[in-house]
Design a protein around this motif. Structure first.
Motif, PDB file in Angstrom:
ATOM      1  N   ARG A 102      31.392 123.171 -55.717  1.00 36.14           N
ATOM      2  CA  ARG A 102      30.519 122.958 -56.682  1.00 36.14           C
ATOM      3  C   ARG A 102      30.024 124.397 -57.297  1.00 36.14           C
ATOM      4  O   ARG A 102      29.080 124.317 -58.246  1.00 36.14           O
ATOM      5  N   LYS A 103      30.392 125.365 -56.427  1.00 37.08           N
ATOM      6  CA  LYS A 103      29.985 126.674 -57.116  1.00 37.08           C
ATOM      7  C   LYS A 103      31.223 127.241 -57.957  1.00 37.08           C
ATOM      8  O   LYS A 103      30.925 128.174 -58.431  1.00 37.08           O
ATOM      9  N   GLY A 104      32.097 126.469 -58.142  1.00 35.62           N
ATOM     10  CA  GLY A 104      33.179 126.747 -59.223  1.00 35.62           C
ATOM     11  C   GLY A 104      34.461 127.479 -58.812  1.00 35.62           C
ATOM     12  O   GLY A 104      35.148 128.014 -59.689  1.00 35.62           O
ATOM     13  N   PHE A 105      34.541 127.846 -57.650  1.00 35.05           N
ATOM     14  CA  PHE A 105      35.822 128.585 -57.051  1.00 35.05           C
ATOM     15  C   PHE A 105      36.433 127.901 -56.145  1.00 35.05           C
ATOM     16  O   PHE A 105      36.183 126.718 -55.498  1.00 35.05           O
ATOM     17  N   SER A 106      37.763 128.046 -56.048  1.00 32.47           N
ATOM     18  CA  SER A 106      38.675 127.206 -55.276  1.00 32.47           C
ATOM     19  C   SER A 106      38.539 127.476 -53.834  1.00 32.47           C
ATOM     20  O   SER A 106      38.305 128.744 -53.227  1.00 32.47           O
ATOM     21  N   SER A 107      38.258 126.627 -53.054  1.00 37.76           N
ATOM     22  CA  SER A 107      38.103 127.113 -51.482  1.00 37.76           C
ATOM     23  C   SER A 107      38.486 125.764 -50.766  1.00 37.76           C
ATOM     24  O   SER A 107      38.804 124.705 -50.908  1.00 37.76           O
ATOM     25  N   ILE A 108      38.467 126.073 -49.228  1.00 33.33           N
ATOM     26  CA  ILE A 108      38.532 125.061 -47.990  1.00 33.33           C
ATOM     27  C   ILE A 108      37.044 125.132 -47.700  1.00 33.33           C
ATOM     28  O   ILE A 108      36.679 125.972 -47.071  1.00 33.33           O
ATOM     29  N   ASN A 109      36.866 123.848 -47.525  1.00 34.54           N
ATOM     30  CA  ASN A 109      35.532 123.513 -46.800  1.00 34.54           C
ATOM     31  C   ASN A 109      35.812 123.321 -45.194  1.00 34.54           C
ATOM     32  O   ASN A 109      36.392 122.381 -44.908  1.00 34.54           O
ATOM     33  N   VAL A 110      35.432 124.340 -44.381  1.00 37.64           N
ATOM     34  CA  VAL A 110      35.524 124.144 -42.961  1.00 37.64           C
ATOM     35  C   VAL A 110      34.521 123.802 -42.159  1.00 37.64           C
ATOM     36  O   VAL A 110      33.353 124.378 -42.321  1.00 37.64           O
ATOM     37  N   GLN A 111      34.574 122.781 -41.611  1.00 35.43           N
ATOM     38  CA  GLN A 111      33.550 122.360 -40.439  1.00 35.43           C
ATOM     39  C   GLN A 111      33.507 123.069 -39.127  1.00 35.43           C
ATOM     40  O   GLN A 111      34.657 123.132 -38.633  1.00 35.43           O
ATOM     41  N   VAL A 112      32.478 123.373 -38.730  1.00 41.11           N
ATOM     42  CA  VAL A 112      32.021 124.264 -37.380  1.00 41.11           C
ATOM     43  C   VAL A 112      31.183 123.687 -36.465  1.00 41.11           C
ATOM     44  O   VAL A 112      30.052 123.344 -37.182  1.00 41.11           O
ATOM     45  N   VAL A 113      31.595 123.637 -35.279  1.00 38.77           N
ATOM     46  CA  VAL A 113      30.331 123.086 -34.406  1.00 38.77           C
ATOM     47  C   VAL A 113      30.582 124.378 -33.346  1.00 38.77           C
ATOM     48  O   VAL A 113      31.511 124.675 -32.880  1.00 38.77           O
ATOM     49  N   CYS A 114      29.326 124.976 -33.109  1.00 32.98           N
ATOM     50  CA  CYS A 114      29.248 126.222 -32.315  1.00 32.98           C
ATOM     51  C   CYS A 114      28.233 125.827 -31.241  1.00 32.98           C
ATOM     52  O   CYS A 114      27.209 124.916 -31.174  1.00 32.98           O
ATOM     53  N   ASP A 115      28.164 126.520 -30.191  1.00 27.62           N
ATOM     54  CA  ASP A 115      27.152 126.640 -29.019  1.00 27.62           C
ATOM     55  C   ASP A 115      26.215 127.601 -28.986  1.00 27.62           C
ATOM     56  O   ASP A 115      26.177 128.481 -30.093  1.00 27.62           O
ATOM     57  N   ALA A 116      25.388 127.813 -28.265  1.00 26.21           N
ATOM     58  CA  ALA A 116      24.519 128.720 -28.188  1.00 26.21           C
ATOM     59  C   ALA A 116      24.790 130.091 -28.304  1.00 26.21           C
ATOM     60  O   ALA A 116      23.919 131.188 -28.469  1.00 26.21           O
ATOM     61  N   ASP A 117      25.917 130.406 -27.810  1.00 25.64           N
ATOM     62  CA  ASP A 117      26.422 131.784 -27.789  1.00 25.64           C
ATOM     63  C   ASP A 117      27.396 132.169 -28.815  1.00 25.64           C
ATOM     64  O   ASP A 117      27.990 133.136 -28.952  1.00 25.64           O
ATOM     65  N   LEU A 118      27.421 131.316 -29.906  1.00 21.07           N
ATOM     66  CA  LEU A 118      27.889 131.466 -31.224  1.00 21.07           C
ATOM     67  C   LEU A 118      29.322 131.275 -31.123  1.00 21.07           C
ATOM     68  O   LEU A 118      30.176 131.636 -31.926  1.00 21.07           O
ATOM     69  N   LYS A 119      29.934 130.675 -30.108  1.00 24.51           N
ATOM     70  CA  LYS A 119      31.328 130.224 -29.851  1.00 24.51           C
ATOM     71  C   LYS A 119      31.660 129.143 -30.694  1.00 24.51           C
ATOM     72  O   LYS A 119      30.690 128.200 -30.590  1.00 24.51           O
ATOM     73  N   ILE A 120      32.942 128.845 -31.144  1.00 23.17           N
ATOM     74  CA  ILE A 120      33.286 127.929 -31.939  1.00 23.17           C
ATOM     75  C   ILE A 120      33.821 126.692 -30.936  1.00 23.17           C
ATOM     76  O   ILE A 120      34.938 127.262 -30.373  1.00 23.17           O
ATOM     77  N   MET A 121      33.304 125.609 -31.099  1.00 19.07           N
ATOM     78  CA  MET A 121      33.514 124.741 -30.021  1.00 19.07           C
ATOM     79  C   MET A 121      34.795 123.475 -30.831  1.00 19.07           C
ATOM     80  O   MET A 121      35.283 122.720 -30.155  1.00 19.07           O
ATOM     81  N   ASP A 122      34.437 123.492 -31.961  1.00 21.78           N
ATOM     82  CA  ASP A 122      35.234 122.488 -32.920  1.00 21.78           C
ATOM     83  C   ASP A 122      35.452 123.188 -34.227  1.00 21.78           C
ATOM     84  O   ASP A 122      34.234 123.458 -34.725  1.00 21.78           O
ATOM     85  N   ILE A 123      36.465 122.761 -34.734  1.00 23.58           N
ATOM     86  CA  ILE A 123      36.874 123.426 -36.079  1.00 23.58           C
ATOM     87  C   ILE A 123      37.594 122.347 -36.701  1.00 23.58           C
ATOM     88  O   ILE A 123      38.711 121.803 -36.318  1.00 23.58           O
ATOM     89  N   VAL A 124      37.464 122.079 -38.269  1.00 25.13           N
ATOM     90  CA  VAL A 124      38.257 121.272 -39.185  1.00 25.13           C
ATOM     91  C   VAL A 124      38.506 122.094 -40.304  1.00 25.13           C
ATOM     92  O   VAL A 124      37.540 122.541 -41.149  1.00 25.13           O
ATOM     93  N   THR A 125      39.830 122.253 -40.917  1.00 23.16           N
ATOM     94  CA  THR A 125      40.120 123.138 -41.789  1.00 23.16           C
ATOM     95  C   THR A 125      40.982 122.459 -42.941  1.00 23.16           C
ATOM     96  O   THR A 125      41.687 123.103 -43.871  1.00 23.16           O
ATOM     97  N   ARG A 126      41.022 121.042 -42.762  1.00 22.50           N
ATOM     98  CA  ARG A 126      42.020 120.374 -43.728  1.00 22.50           C
ATOM     99  C   ARG A 126      41.270 119.752 -44.968  1.00 22.50           C
ATOM    100  O   ARG A 126      42.220 119.264 -45.741  1.00 22.50           O
ATOM    101  N   TRP A 127      40.177 120.089 -45.048  1.00 21.11           N
ATOM    102  CA  TRP A 127      39.381 119.287 -46.420  1.00 21.11           C
ATOM    103  C   TRP A 127      39.359 120.479 -47.409  1.00 21.11           C
ATOM    104  O   TRP A 127      39.079 121.810 -47.416  1.00 21.11           O
TER     105      TRP A 127
END
Length: 349
Positions: free
Chosen positions: A173-198
């Motif tokens: 929607r901002k006009g540039f090509s990108s991958i929309n990456v979904q992330v779930v993190c914990d309170a320590d800022l660690k990534i617990m789940d990631i989706v990069t296919r969209w």
């Protein structure tokens, strides 16, 4: 044309020049772990201890590459680290390490592929009862918001323009090509789940609706809830803010929700500060970009486990969410979600 005025280069001179270049590259190809800790961190933005940890982790895979590689595991790791952390053009990385640009490109792809294959060892949701209880406890310490097991959001990682069929679907929607990456993190800022296919044009709510994590929540795999922004529908296992709070209880809920969910924004800021390629965009093809994003998530989690400080003296890339308000009618809340959130507010706020 007067050929006497043209200086022809002897082929023997070219052979001597090429031999000199190859010798120069071999001469420059030294072990980077022999330099001082300070110099190593200046060049690669990570400590030597972190680099040695990654080399030990990947050594077997990097050594037994069936295609062969002219670089040692140490050089392969530091080339990838420098390229991703500094977002340096590959020619400069190649010159620094006495190799060619194609070798750096191949090396970065290889390291990214290996790290992405082992991602499940380092990127995972809390599985046991004790792990989930500890995650919930840490989130509650932030703003006294109970039963939170993760904060979820999406971030756009810029990629180069995709010219293949369907390439326009990568334009966000901002006009540039990108991958929309979904992330779930914990309170320590660690990534617990990631989706990069969209692709970049896909909405956050659709990514979550079609991801495996949603199915696991619906199957009762977790005892806690996720916190998301208004880009997601409110469900019994994903709570969003109340758009128009009408009571002191709802206002307290919103304040605690914002402070607790802000961990995912801070996670994005720290992640992109460590790896500038995530902030400024990927040069390679889309498939390589996806693997590199996962590889950077793995390295980010390892850095947090090792208490690796962010390289000092850099501008902070953490940015507040600039999400535009989304009309509620486009993402309707489920009836069960509204009822569950109302009961939750009455019980805890």
């Amino acid at each position: 044309m007067d050929y006497d005025m043209i200086d022809f280069v002897d082929l023997e001179d070219l052979d001597v020049l090429e031999t000199s270049r190859q010798f120069h590259r071999r001469r420059l190809r030294v072990n980077p772990f022999e330099m001082s800790d300070e110099d190593f961190r200046y060049k690669y933005r990570f400590t030597k201890r972190f680099g040695e940890k990654i080399v030990d982790l990947l050594r077997e895979d990097l050594t037994h590459d069936p295609r062969g590689c002219p670089l040692s595991p140490e050089l392969q790791v530091v080339c990838a680290l420098r390229n991703w952390a500094r977002h340096e053009i590959q020619d400069d990385t190649a010159d620094l390490h006495g190799v060619s640009q194609p070798v750096v490109s191949t090396t970065c792809k290889r390291v990214a592929e290996i790290l992405s294959r082992m991602s499940r060892r380092f990127i995972r949701m809390p599985a046991t009862v004790n792990e989930q209880a500890e995650t919930i406890r840490k989130f509650r310490n932030i703003a006294n918001f109970p039963t939170v097991i993760g904060a979820i959001d999406c971030t756009h990682i810029r990629v180069k323009k995709v010219n293949a069929d369907g390439g326009q679907l990568y334009i966000n929607r901002k006009g540039f090509s990108s991958i929309n990456v979904q992330v779930v993190c914990d309170a320590d800022l660690k990534i617990m789940d990631i989706v990069t296919r969209w692709r970049g044009s896909v909405h956050d709510s659709r990514i979550f609706r079609e991801c495996r994590l949603k199915q696991r929540f619906e199957a009762g795999a977790f005892s806690g809830i996720l916190l998301g922004d208004s880009g997601y529908p409110c469900t019994p296992y994903l709570f969003t803010p109340i758009l128009n709070p009408a009571s002191p209880q709802e206002e307290r809920y919103n304040r605690c929700h914002i402070r607790t969910r802000n961990t995912v924004e801070r996670c994005f800021g720290l992640w992109k500060q460590r790896f500038r390629c995530l902030l400024r965009g990927m040069f390679g093809d889309v498939e390589t970009a996806k693997k590199t994003i996962v590889a950077c998530a793995v390295l980010h989690n390892i850095a947090i486990d090792m208490r690796e400080d962010v390289f000092p003296g850099e501008d902070s890339f953490e940015q507040p969410s600039s999400r535009e308000p989304i009309a509620q009618s486009y993402i309707p809340n489920s009836v069960r979600g509204n009822i569950r959130r109302r009961q939750f507010i009455e019980m805890h706020f």
